[in-house]
Design a protein around this motif. Structure first.
Motif, PDB file in Angstrom:
ATOM      1  N   ASP A   6      -9.514 -13.212   3.987  1.00 52.64           N
ATOM      2  CA  ASP A   6      -9.349 -13.696   2.434  1.00 52.64           C
ATOM      3  C   ASP A   6      -8.286 -14.644   2.517  1.00 52.64           C
ATOM      4  O   ASP A   6      -8.277 -15.626   1.835  1.00 52.64           O
ATOM      5  CB  ASP A   6      -9.536 -12.498   1.705  1.00 52.64           C
ATOM      6  CG  ASP A   6     -10.789 -11.827   1.533  1.00 52.64           C
ATOM      7  OD1 ASP A   6     -11.627 -12.391   1.748  1.00 52.64           O
ATOM      8  OD2 ASP A   6     -10.619 -10.473   1.311  1.00 52.64           O
ATOM      9  N   SER A  66      -7.985  -9.336   2.475  1.00 46.17           N
ATOM     10  CA  SER A  66      -8.258  -9.113   3.786  1.00 46.17           C
ATOM     11  C   SER A  66      -7.558 -10.328   4.556  1.00 46.17           C
ATOM     12  O   SER A  66      -7.312 -11.120   3.910  1.00 46.17           O
ATOM     13  CB  SER A  66      -9.665  -8.991   4.414  1.00 46.17           C
ATOM     14  OG  SER A  66     -10.346 -10.122   4.159  1.00 46.17           O
ATOM     15  N   GLU A  67      -7.540 -10.095   5.935  1.00 43.31           N
ATOM     16  CA  GLU A  67      -6.818 -11.338   6.522  1.00 43.31           C
ATOM     17  C   GLU A  67      -7.607 -12.471   6.470  1.00 43.31           C
ATOM     18  O   GLU A  67      -7.165 -13.824   6.372  1.00 43.31           O
ATOM     19  CB  GLU A  67      -6.505 -10.732   8.096  1.00 43.31           C
ATOM     20  CG  GLU A  67      -5.407  -9.961   8.272  1.00 43.31           C
ATOM     21  CD  GLU A  67      -4.057 -10.212   7.339  1.00 43.31           C
ATOM     22  OE1 GLU A  67      -3.557 -11.320   7.671  1.00 43.31           O
ATOM     23  OE2 GLU A  67      -3.495  -9.250   6.767  1.00 43.31           O
TER      24      GLU A  67
END
Ligand code: B12
Length: 213
Positions: A6, A3-4
Motif C-alpha cells: 500500500d 501494508s508495504e
C-alpha cells in the motif's frame, strides 16, 4: 494499517499525480490509527523528493509536478489537522509571498507545497505583498521570509524588502527565487539564499537555517 505494498502504491500515486488514490490511502491510514507523521516522512516526502529530482533532471515538467503537488496536498490536507493536535514539531516556520506588483503565483504555490511536504509550517501571504507585511510576518515568529518575483520590474522590490527588514531589525533569514532571479542577484542584495526551483527552495530554506550545506 497500510501494508508495504500500500505504501508503494501511495508513493507511486503521488509521483503520478493520482490524488484520488492518495486521499483514499491516507484516509485509510488515518482511520486505522496509523502514525501519520511517519507515513509523511517515510513515504510521502520521499515521493515529492523523487518528483522534484525528476523535475530538476528534466525528466518531468511543470504540469507533472503540479499534479503531483496537488495529489500530495490532498494527503497533507488529511494529515495536517491530525498532526496539529499532536506534539509534532515542524522543521521550521516559513512565510512566503510574491513581492509588491507581482501577481504570478503558480511557482510560489509549488514552493509552498514542497516546503510543506518537507515538514515546514508555511504561512502564504499571497501575491502583491509589500515590505511591511513581510516584516510583520517575521514578528509573528516566521524564521525565514521567502520572496518570489517573475518580472524584471518587480525584481528590485526584493532589495527593498531586504533593506526594510534590516532597518526593522528583524533576524529572520531571507530566501529569494523566481524566473528572473539569480544567485548573483541574491548576493548583491544581501539575501541569505537563492533557490532555482521548488526542490531548490527547500534546500535554500534549509541552508538559510543552517540545516543543510
Ligand atoms: C502564467 C503567466 C502569467 C499569468 C500568471 C498567473 C498566475 N496565477 O501566476 C498572468 C497571465 C496573470 C501573467 C501576467 C503578466 N505577465 Co506573465 N507569465 C506567465 C508565464 C507564461 C508562466 C509563469 C509560470 O507560472 N511559470 C511556471 C512556474 C512553475 O515557474 P516559476 O514561476 O518560474 O517558479 C519556479 C521557480 O522560479 C522557483 N520559484 C518561484 N518563486 C520562488 C520563490 C522562492 C523563495 C524560491 C526559492 C523559488 C521560487 O520555483 C518555481 C517552481 O519550480 C511566464 C512565462 C514563463 N515561461 O515563465 C510569463 C511572464 C513571467 N510574464 C511576463 C509578463 C511581462 C507579464 C505581464 C506584465 C503581462 C502584461 N503586459 O500584462 C503581466 C504582469 C502581471 C503582474 N503584475 O504580475 C513576462 C515577464 C518578463 C520579464 N522578465 O519581466 C514573462 C516571462 C512572459 C514573457 N516571456 O514575456 N503572466
Amino acid at each position: 494499517m497500510l501494508s508495504e505494498d500500500d505504501k508503494d502504491e501511495l508513493f507511486d500515486a503521488i509521483c503520478d499525480g493520482d490524488r484520488e488514490t492518495v486521499v483514499e490511502l491516507v484516509s485509510r491510514a488515518r482511520d486505522d490509527g496509523q502514525n501519520l507523521g511517519e507515513l509523511l516522512k517515510d513515504t510521502m516526502i520521499p515521493a515529492m523528493t523523487e518528483i522534484g529530482n525528476q523535475f530538476s533532471a528534466g525528466e518531468v515538467f511543470v504540469p507533472e509536478m503540479l499534479v503531483a503537488a496537488r495529489a500530495m496536498q490532498g494527503g497533507i490536507n488529511i494529515i495536517e489537522p491530525i498532526l496539529a493536535q499532536t506534539d509534532h514539531e515542524p522543521v521550521g516556520r516559513v512565510c512566503i509571498g510574491s513581492v509588491k506588483g507581482d501577481l504570478h503565483d503558480i511557482g510560489k504555490n509549488l514552493v509552498v507545497m514542497m516546503l510543506k511536504g518537507a515538514g515546514f509550517e508555511v504561512e502564504d501571504l499571497g501575491v502583491d505583498v509589500g515590505s511591511a507585511a513581510f516584516a510583520e510576518a517575521a514578528e509573528r515568529g516566521n524564521q525565514v521570509i521567502c520572496l518570489s518575483a517573475l518580472l524584471t520590474t518587480t525584481k528590485p522590490q526584493m532589495g527593498e524588502v531586504v533593506k526594510y527588514l534590516k532597518e526593522a531589525g528583524t533576524t529572520a533569514k531571507v530566501v529569494i527565487g523566481g524566473a528572473v532571479i539569480t544567485q548573483s542577484y541574491a548576493d548583491a542584495i544581501g539575501a541569505d539564499a537563492f533557490g532555482e526551483d521548488a526542490p531548490g527552495a527547500v534546500n535554500a530554506v534549509k541552508r538559510a537555517l543552517g540545516l543543510a550545506n
